[in-house]
Design a protein around this motif. Structure first.
Motif, PDB file in Angstrom:
ATOM      1  N   GLU A   4       0.890  -1.164   0.000  1.00  0.00           N
ATOM      2  CA  GLU A   4       0.000   0.000   0.000  1.00  0.00           C
ATOM      3  C   GLU A   4       0.922   1.205   0.000  1.00  0.00           C
ATOM      4  O   GLU A   4       1.371   1.649   1.046  1.00  0.00           O
ATOM      5  N   ASN A   5       1.293   1.667  -1.183  1.00  0.00           N
ATOM      6  CA  ASN A   5       2.251   2.769  -1.175  1.00  0.00           C
ATOM      7  C   ASN A   5       1.635   4.081  -1.633  1.00  0.00           C
ATOM      8  O   ASN A   5       2.276   4.917  -2.227  1.00  0.00           O
ATOM      9  N   GLN A   6       0.346   4.220  -1.352  1.00  0.00           N
ATOM     10  CA  GLN A   6      -0.333   5.466  -1.688  1.00  0.00           C
ATOM     11  C   GLN A   6      -0.482   6.343  -0.458  1.00  0.00           C
ATOM     12  O   GLN A   6      -1.141   7.365  -0.504  1.00  0.00           O
ATOM     13  N   ILE A   8      -1.665   7.143   3.646  1.00  0.00           N
ATOM     14  CA  ILE A   8      -2.866   6.910   4.451  1.00  0.00           C
ATOM     15  C   ILE A   8      -4.079   7.468   3.720  1.00  0.00           C
ATOM     16  O   ILE A   8      -3.964   8.390   2.907  1.00  0.00           O
ATOM     17  N   LEU A   9      -5.250   6.918   4.029  1.00  0.00           N
ATOM     18  CA  LEU A   9      -6.493   7.446   3.476  1.00  0.00           C
ATOM     19  C   LEU A   9      -7.054   8.508   4.422  1.00  0.00           C
ATOM     20  O   LEU A   9      -7.198   8.275   5.625  1.00  0.00           O
ATOM     21  N   TRP A  10      -7.338   9.679   3.876  1.00  0.00           N
ATOM     22  CA  TRP A  10      -7.883  10.797   4.666  1.00  0.00           C
ATOM     23  C   TRP A  10      -9.251  11.159   4.132  1.00  0.00           C
ATOM     24  O   TRP A  10      -9.443  11.269   2.925  1.00  0.00           O
ATOM     25  N   SER A  27     -12.321  11.714  -0.390  1.00  0.00           N
ATOM     26  CA  SER A  27     -11.118  11.347   0.345  1.00  0.00           C
ATOM     27  C   SER A  27      -9.887  11.519  -0.532  1.00  0.00           C
ATOM     28  O   SER A  27      -9.990  11.663  -1.746  1.00  0.00           O
ATOM     29  N   VAL A  28      -8.740  11.551   0.100  1.00  0.00           N
ATOM     30  CA  VAL A  28      -7.462  11.599  -0.623  1.00  0.00           C
ATOM     31  C   VAL A  28      -6.478  10.669   0.071  1.00  0.00           C
ATOM     32  O   VAL A  28      -6.678  10.291   1.223  1.00  0.00           O
ATOM     33  N   HIS A  29      -5.427  10.324  -0.659  1.00  0.00           N
ATOM     34  CA  HIS A  29      -4.319   9.596  -0.053  1.00  0.00           C
ATOM     35  C   HIS A  29      -3.174  10.563   0.155  1.00  0.00           C
ATOM     36  O   HIS A  29      -2.932  11.426  -0.692  1.00  0.00           O
ATOM     37  N   PRO A  31       0.839  10.755   2.616  1.00  0.00           N
ATOM     38  CA  PRO A  31       1.635  10.168   3.684  1.00  0.00           C
ATOM     39  C   PRO A  31       1.536  10.950   4.998  1.00  0.00           C
ATOM     40  O   PRO A  31       1.715  10.374   6.059  1.00  0.00           O
ATOM     41  N   ASP A  32       1.279  12.243   4.950  1.00  0.00           N
ATOM     42  CA  ASP A  32       1.163  12.983   6.213  1.00  0.00           C
ATOM     43  C   ASP A  32       0.106  14.083   6.093  1.00  0.00           C
ATOM     44  O   ASP A  32      -0.433  14.336   5.013  1.00  0.00           O
ATOM     45  N   LYS A  33      -0.150  14.747   7.223  1.00  0.00           N
ATOM     46  CA  LYS A  33      -1.290  15.666   7.255  1.00  0.00           C
ATOM     47  C   LYS A  33      -1.091  16.894   6.371  1.00  0.00           C
ATOM     48  O   LYS A  33      -2.041  17.406   5.806  1.00  0.00           O
ATOM     49  N   GLU A  34       0.165  17.351   6.256  1.00  0.00           N
ATOM     50  CA  GLU A  34       0.368  18.534   5.406  1.00  0.00           C
ATOM     51  C   GLU A  34       0.062  18.224   3.944  1.00  0.00           C
ATOM     52  O   GLU A  34      -0.615  18.992   3.253  1.00  0.00           O
ATOM     53  N   MET A  35       0.597  17.099   3.489  1.00  0.00           N
ATOM     54  CA  MET A  35       0.320  16.726   2.092  1.00  0.00           C
ATOM     55  C   MET A  35      -1.151  16.402   1.909  1.00  0.00           C
ATOM     56  O   MET A  35      -1.723  16.654   0.844  1.00  0.00           O
ATOM     57  N   ASP A  42      -6.088  20.651  -3.869  1.00  0.00           N
ATOM     58  CA  ASP A  42      -5.970  20.490  -5.319  1.00  0.00           C
ATOM     59  C   ASP A  42      -7.104  19.653  -5.907  1.00  0.00           C
ATOM     60  O   ASP A  42      -7.530  19.881  -7.028  1.00  0.00           O
TER      61      ASP A  42
END
Ligand SMILES: [Fe+2]
Ligand SMILES: [Fe+2]
Lengths: 96, 314
Positions: A4-6, A8-10, A27-29, A31-35, A42
């Motif tokens: 699962e290299n997308q 975390i799911l947010w 939702s978006v994928h 790796p961290d909250k800023e991204m 976007d």
């Protein structure tokens, strides 16, 4: 498929105008909250649809379960007196 | 709860026109059908960026370039909304991408045709987005909630896509004889593939009946195609361009156009992977994914380091 290299799911919540509640929009994928918040901007506000964004790890959301929907919300069903229409008011009374 | 009872609840919701939501019980085949349909729809948005991307650097003016960039970016967004919707059914993003790259999952046949001239960008916006809109407007009322909601967003954004395409066609059709010829040539090449992208005829699509029963689809392929033709022919007339179909004729009785049969052999051939650009499209996707691997790895490593430091990256 284990990889699962997308990231975390947010879950994304957008406020469309100041004063309005934030509303779930997808939702978006990331790796961290800023991204996550940049990706959400976007993906979900390309036409200035938002004045504020919340992103929440999907994992952190607890939801009621649809199977129990009936019994879960049942306690409110027989409490019509919680609505103003339950009450009789003489005709002609204003501002009530 | 036992399955029979759950099935009854599901059927009642469909009957009533309520949406099915991710945590609701649903028949395994409903889930499978939708995972296939939504993921293929997502792949189409993503692969669909390629034929138009081909002209971004060669757009004839800054205005056109800005518009085309924004449109292609929208299509990327559409892909993401749809991947999100498919994920709510329990398939991972990685798995869907793997299925696309391995050729197991399909995407819309239309994107396997080349964009040979600038007029093709006009024809795509006008016809391809136009046909997609017909389908997507119907899907705003599809029975699976997350899919329906993604469609509402998409439809809002699509209308500029079609208008910008038609605007390009208008300028060319009213330009020099050479420009008009380019526009006519683009229409000639994209007309039939646009009709075919709406899917095989009702006779040839055995799954349609079930999909209509489940209210995944609200109209059949042939019904959507008829609507598309009826709306598009008058638009071609205004451009002064000729639809390349000798059987095209107004039919007063049915209040719509009669039109010829598409070359379905060509359609199935393209779907099978033998269209003019299938290999090029897939290899471009795979290459983009592989070239982006280091970015995903770096972002993951950064997030891991930050959360170890206590910066609570997530
Ligand atoms: Fe799109
Ligand atoms: Fe579009």
């Amino acid at each position: 498929m284990t990889k699962e290299n997308q990231g975390i799911l947010w879950e994304v919540f957008v406020q469309t105008k100041p004063g309005l509640p934030h509303k779930h929009c997808g939702s978006v994928h990331a790796p961290d909250k800023e991204m996550a918040i940049q990706n959400a901007r976007d993906v979900y506000t390309r036409r200035s649809e938002g004045t504020s964004i919340w992103v929440v790890p999907a994992e952190a959301i607890t939801a009621s379960s649809p199977e129990d929907m009936g019994s879960f919300f049942e306690p409110a069903n027989d409490k019509v007196y919680r609505h103003p229409t339950f009450y009789h008011v003489p005709e002609g009374v204003k501002y009530l | 709860m036992e399955t029979i009872k759950l099935q009854e609840i599901f059927d009642a919701k469909i009957e009533k026109g309520d949406t099915i939501e991710p945590k609701d019980w649903m028949p395994e085949n409903y889930r499978k059908t939708l995972i296939r349909q939504i993921s293929q729809h997502a792949h189409s948005e993503i692969v669909g960026m390629l034929p138009e991307g081909n002209w971004i650097t060669r757009a004839p003016s800054l205005r056109r370039k800005m518009v085309l960039l924004a449109k292609v970016q929208d299509e990327g967004g559409h892909g993401l909304y749809l991947y999100s919707a498919a994920e709510t059914m329990g398939i991972s993003r990685d798995e869907m991408i793997d299925q696309l790259h391995s050729g197991k999952a399909k995407y819309s046949s239309i994107f396997n045709y080349p964009t040979l001239s600038w007029a093709d960008i006009g024809a795509i916006g006008w016809l391809v987005d136009g046909a997609a809109i017909m389908n997507q407007v119907m899907l705003q009322r599809t029975s699976y909630g997350p899919y329906a909601r993604a469609m509402v967003r998409i439809c809002k954004e699509e209308s500029f896509h079609q208008r910008q395409g038609y605007e390009i066609m208008t300028v060319l059709a009213k330009g020099t004889p050479e420009q008009k010829e380019l526009a006519q040539d683009a229409l000639n090449r994209f007309w039939w593939p646009s009709l075919m992208m709406l899917g095989p005829t009702d006779k040839e699509s055995p799954n349609t009946e079930q999909s209509v029963k489940w209210k995944i689809k609200r109209e059949t392929n042939d019904e959507v195609r008829q609507k598309f033709v009826d709306r598009t022919v008058p638009q071609a007339d205004i451009l002064g361009l000729k639809i390349p179909d000798k059987d095209l004729k107004w039919n007063e009785a049915k209040n719509g156009y009669d039109f010829g049969e598409a070359n379905w052999e060509e359609f199935f051939n393209v779907v099978k992977g033998n269209g003019p650009c299938n290999k090029e499209r897939l290899s471009a996707r795979v290459k983009a994914h592989e070239n982006g691997a280091w970015v995903r790895e770096a972002a993951a490593a950064y997030a891991a380091r930050e959360s170890k430091r206590g910066n609570n990256g997530n």
